[in-house]
Design a protein around this motif. Structure first.
Motif, PDB file in Angstrom:
ATOM      1  N   LEU A 161     -11.365  52.804  71.369  1.00  0.00           N
ATOM      2  CA  LEU A 161     -12.580  52.520  72.129  1.00  0.00           C
ATOM      3  C   LEU A 161     -12.573  53.232  73.474  1.00  0.00           C
ATOM      4  CD1 LEU A 161     -13.166  48.720  71.397  1.00  0.00           C
ATOM      5  CD2 LEU A 161     -14.622  50.633  70.718  1.00  0.00           C
ATOM      6  N   GLN A 165     -15.687  55.248  74.882  1.00  0.00           N
ATOM      7  CA  GLN A 165     -16.276  54.934  76.189  1.00  0.00           C
ATOM      8  C   GLN A 165     -16.401  56.192  77.049  1.00  0.00           C
ATOM      9  OE1 GLN A 165     -13.415  52.081  77.478  1.00  0.00           O
ATOM     10  NE2 GLN A 165     -14.075  50.542  76.002  1.00  0.00           N
ATOM     11  N   ASN A 281     -22.279  51.397  76.176  1.00  0.00           N
ATOM     12  CA  ASN A 281     -20.959  51.331  76.797  1.00  0.00           C
ATOM     13  C   ASN A 281     -20.606  49.913  77.224  1.00  0.00           C
ATOM     14  OD1 ASN A 281     -19.103  53.352  76.802  1.00  0.00           O
ATOM     15  ND2 ASN A 281     -19.585  54.139  78.837  1.00  0.00           N
ATOM     16  N   LEU A 284     -19.258  48.353  74.230  1.00  0.00           N
ATOM     17  CA  LEU A 284     -17.928  48.890  73.930  1.00  0.00           C
ATOM     18  C   LEU A 284     -16.857  48.263  74.822  1.00  0.00           C
ATOM     19  CD1 LEU A 284     -18.815  52.674  73.493  1.00  0.00           C
ATOM     20  CD2 LEU A 284     -18.154  51.068  71.691  1.00  0.00           C
ATOM     21  N   ASP A 288     -13.777  46.002  73.689  1.00  0.00           N
ATOM     22  CA  ASP A 288     -12.456  46.429  74.156  1.00  0.00           C
ATOM     23  C   ASP A 288     -11.717  45.276  74.815  1.00  0.00           C
ATOM     24  OD1 ASP A 288     -10.250  47.764  75.092  1.00  0.00           O
ATOM     25  OD2 ASP A 288     -11.347  49.131  76.396  1.00  0.00           O
TER      26      ASP A 288
END
Length: 301
Positions: A161, A165, A281, A284, A288
């Motif tokens: 990830l 990103q 993002n 994400l 994460d």
């Protein structure tokens, strides 16, 4: 002469499932840029980007295959497992982008005005570009961390990830420089600072993991990454609120696309792209953060 304790060449580098995937990457990558360079052709920034992706990925794949086949990777002062996992994820993202951009801008069904031969070469290059993406995605699938498996950090979901990103941040930066008018308000400048800070720190995390230097740091790297990820979530939440308000609220911007805005050079379009990928993002970083609670770093693999 003393025995070296094993064969000089590592045949598993080309016979294992991962090795076969890399051989396919090499073949498809070479076929793609060869077709484009020979007859398909490319132009403008979009075409140059596609050619860069295919040649760059081809060169690094050749390097990886050579190092693993000859055991030369053991002489490099990097974390080889982290390096190959990070590159496979990056190559997957870059190749899928090129596989979409090239046919979108260069492929057409009719022969006029480029000619049938050029059209056929471009179609063939697009097919091989798609196969190249599948080959890199297959390596990511094969090398990803399995439950309970001790593996390199970059092979975990959290590590992969990080690459995504950074890649999404690059898309945001590309839209920012395309006449996004972010300098009009201090609030939108804050958003740019958020994107820049998170991108830089994410790249630093990847760099330390790939170089295998995390154990040399005077602070606990694993805990610091988790704290940073939590901070990145908060920062992106602020950007996800501020950017749409100052770009699409009628008081500061325009809720709808201006009718006289030129295609390809419209600030509103860039602002929309930035807003979309800000939320991408943010998601994400949230995922994460969730996965980072369940992993442990291994820097020397």
């Amino acid at each position: 002469m003393e025995s070296t304790g094993g064969p000089y060449l590592n045949t598993a580098a080309v016979t294992s499932p991962v090795g076969i995937a890399r051989l396919l990457q090499m073949t498809f990558g070479c076929a793609t840029f060869s077709l484009v360079a020979h007859q398909g052709g490319f132009s403008a920034a979009y075409g140059t980007f596609c050619m860069f992706v295919w040649t760059f990925c081809f060169a690094i794949t050749i390097f990886i295959i050579t190092c693993e086949f000859t055991h030369l990777h053991s002489c490099l002062s990097i974390s080889w497992g982290n390096f190959t996992a990070a590159f496979a994820m990056l190559a997957t993202l870059m190749s899928v982008t090129a596989a979409v951009i090239y046919p979108l801008y260069f492929v057409q069904l009719g022969c006029y005005p480029i000619g049938c031969e050029v059209r056929d070469f471009r179609i063939a290059a697009s097919v091989f570009a798609g196969l190249l993406f599948i080959a890199y995605a297959a390596e990511v699938f094969l090398t990803r961390a399995k439950p309970g498996q001790v593996t390199s950090y970059m092979a975990t979901v959290s590590g992969l990830l990080k690459i995504v990103q950074a890649f999404v941040a690059c898309i945001i930066f590309g839209a920012l420089v395309n006449d996004s008018q972010y300098s009009k308000y201090v609030a939108t400048q804050w958003c740019v600072a958020v994107y820049s800070f998170c991108f830089v720190v994410t790249v630093v995390v990847v760099a330390f993991s790939v170089t295998g230097k995390t154990a040399l740091l005077w602070f606990p790297f694993e805990r610091s990454v988790v704290i940073y990820t939590f901070g990145a979530v908060l920062l992106y939440v602020s950007a996800a609120v501020i950017w749409p308000v100052f770009c699409f609220d009628s008081k500061y911007g325009s809720p709808q696309r201006p009718g006289l805005c030129a295609k390809g050079r419209c600030p509103w379009d860039s602002q929309l792209v930035i807003a979309i990928f800000t939320y991408v993002n943010l998601l994400l970083y949230v995922v994460d953060l969730a996965y980072s609670q369940r992993i442990r770093f291994v820097s020397h693999l």
